[in-house]
Scaffold this motif. Structure first.
Motif, PDB file in Angstrom:
ATOM      1  N   ALA A  67       0.846  -1.193   0.000  1.00 54.98           N
ATOM      2  CA  ALA A  67       0.000   0.000   0.000  1.00 54.98           C
ATOM      3  C   ALA A  67       0.881   1.242   0.000  1.00 54.98           C
ATOM      4  CB  ALA A  67      -0.923   0.004   1.221  1.00 54.98           C
ATOM      5  N   ILE A  68       0.303   2.374  -0.387  1.00 56.32           N
ATOM      6  CA  ILE A  68       0.999   3.648  -0.283  1.00 56.32           C
ATOM      7  C   ILE A  68       0.369   4.449   0.848  1.00 56.32           C
ATOM      8  CG2 ILE A  68       1.586   3.645  -2.728  1.00 56.32           C
ATOM      9  CD1 ILE A  68      -0.552   5.771  -3.142  1.00 56.32           C
ATOM     10  N   SER A  69       1.091   5.423   1.359  1.00 59.20           N
ATOM     11  CA  SER A  69       0.595   6.220   2.477  1.00 59.20           C
ATOM     12  C   SER A  69       1.069   7.661   2.355  1.00 59.20           C
ATOM     13  CB  SER A  69       1.058   5.647   3.815  1.00 59.20           C
ATOM     14  OG  SER A  69       0.693   6.510   4.885  1.00 59.20           O
ATOM     15  N   PRO A  70       0.220   8.570   1.874  1.00 58.92           N
ATOM     16  CA  PRO A  70       0.634   9.978   1.810  1.00 58.92           C
ATOM     17  C   PRO A  70       0.956  10.557   3.185  1.00 58.92           C
ATOM     18  CG  PRO A  70      -1.709   9.719   1.285  1.00 58.92           C
ATOM     19  CD  PRO A  70      -1.113   8.356   1.297  1.00 58.92           C
ATOM     20  N   LEU A  71       0.314  10.069   4.231  1.00 60.81           N
ATOM     21  CA  LEU A  71       0.588  10.595   5.568  1.00 60.81           C
ATOM     22  C   LEU A  71       1.967  10.175   6.066  1.00 60.81           C
ATOM     23  CD1 LEU A  71      -0.129  12.117   8.069  1.00 60.81           C
ATOM     24  CD2 LEU A  71      -1.486  10.173   8.858  1.00 60.81           C
TER      25      LEU A  71
END
Length: 335
Positions: free
Chosen positions: A17-21
């Motif tokens: 997954a990706i996580s901008p936070l």
């Protein structure tokens, strides 16, 4: 070193997954580690981001990330709840963190007592969480949002390549090739860090999160009862560069030239010509020319994967990047 023993159900549930936070928090840490001049390719971004921190008073609550130390409770940077959450979704999760989650995580990471920087989350939880989320939103708008479309494109390609590897070769092969500071010897995943920790993941899920801002630092989290998170450096940091070339005194650049050095660095994760062009901001014809020269020199290979043609590093190319490149980090954080 961090040793994580993974049972078969956990290993079989490996996801990406990706996580901008988490990218945002790692960006803050990079600024903290390099208050004067950040390394290429983060230097231009860092100047803009430092200006945001200096001039926008809404970002003041973000000091907590520098004051809390290495042991970061998950509620300050929660793991992504879906494969590609938006920053708004993740900030909403921060705002609505339950009191019992904060208490449990802080007690786990700080058994000797609540650090002063975390006390507001106990004294007036709702206000503290909203101020933190507002600060992150302000920093995102000023420092991250202008770069996010390019970062997201690079991360999407990273996730696509890793997901295909996971589907084709299984989690063992994926973990074995994840990062040069990750060692997979079934059933133990070892992260080469200065910290020491050992734990077992039983009937959980392993979540891998690639980060543009990792700078080689491996983060991990076992706060969630159902998920173990591990981050790693993604290919594509060059999208942040004002000029998509390494610094003039870079040894790899001096040896083979700026264009070829840029392409060679980017190929630590296999990519297509089009993908490289988008990530590096170069014309596809320019990328093709550099690839042809690197392939003729025996440091890059060309292989077909379905309808796509992927380029990757030969052992000699990987050795060049490792020996002459400058993509390391010494400061590490854990949550």
């Amino acid at each position: 070193m961090i040793r994580i023993e993974l049972d078969e159900p956990t290993l079989s549930r490996t996801r990406i997954a990706i996580s901008p936070l988490i990218e945002t928090v790692c960006g803050l840490w990079l600024l903290h580690r390099h208050p004067e001049t950040a390394p290429w390719p983060y230097d231009g971004w860092a100047r803009r981001a430092q200006a945001v921190l200096r001039t926008d008073p809404a970002t003041a609550p973000l000091r907590v990330y520098f004051e809390v130390g290495r042991m970061l409770p998950d509620f300050l940077a929660p793991m992504p709840g879906s494969p590609a959450p938006t920053i708004e979704e993740q900030l909403d999760e921060v705002r609505h963190t339950p009191a019992e989650v904060i208490a449990q995580q802080v007690a786990r990471h700080h058994p000797d007592g609540v650090p002063p920087c975390l006390r507001p989350f106990f004294d007036d939880r709702e206000t503290a969480l909203n101020r933190l989320a507002d600060g992150l939103a302000a920093f995102w708008d000023g420092a991250m949002a202008p770069y996010w479309p390019a970062m997201r494109a690079a991360l999407d390609e990273e996730v696509l390549l890793r997901a295909r590897a996971l589907a084709a070769d299984g989690p063992d092969a994926l973990l074995a090739r994840l990062h040069d500071r990750v060692r997979w010897e079934r059933p133990v995943l070892t992260l080469m860090k200065q910290l020491e920790d050992d734990f077992t993941a039983t009937d959980q899920r392993l979540l891998l999160v690639p980060l543009i801002f990792s700078r080689g630092a491996l983060l991990y989290s076992s706060d969630h009862p159902e998920v173990v998170l591990v981050t790693y450096q993604a290919r594509g940091a060059a999208v942040l560069a004002e000029s998509h070339t390494p610094a003039p005194d870079d040894r790899l650049t001096l040896l083979i030239g700026r264009g070829r050095a840029t392409v060679l660095r980017a190929l630590t994760i296999p990519a297509t010509t089009t993908g490289l062009a988008e990530v590096l901001g170069l014309a596809p014809s320019t990328v093709s020319e550099h690839l042809a020269g690197l392939q003729a020199a025996g440091v890059v290979h060309r292989r077909r994967a379905g309808r796509r043609v992927l380029y990757g590093l030969e052992p000699a190319g990987l050795a060049l990047v490792k020996l002459l490149g400058d993509d390391s980090a010494t400061t590490e954080f854990v949550s």
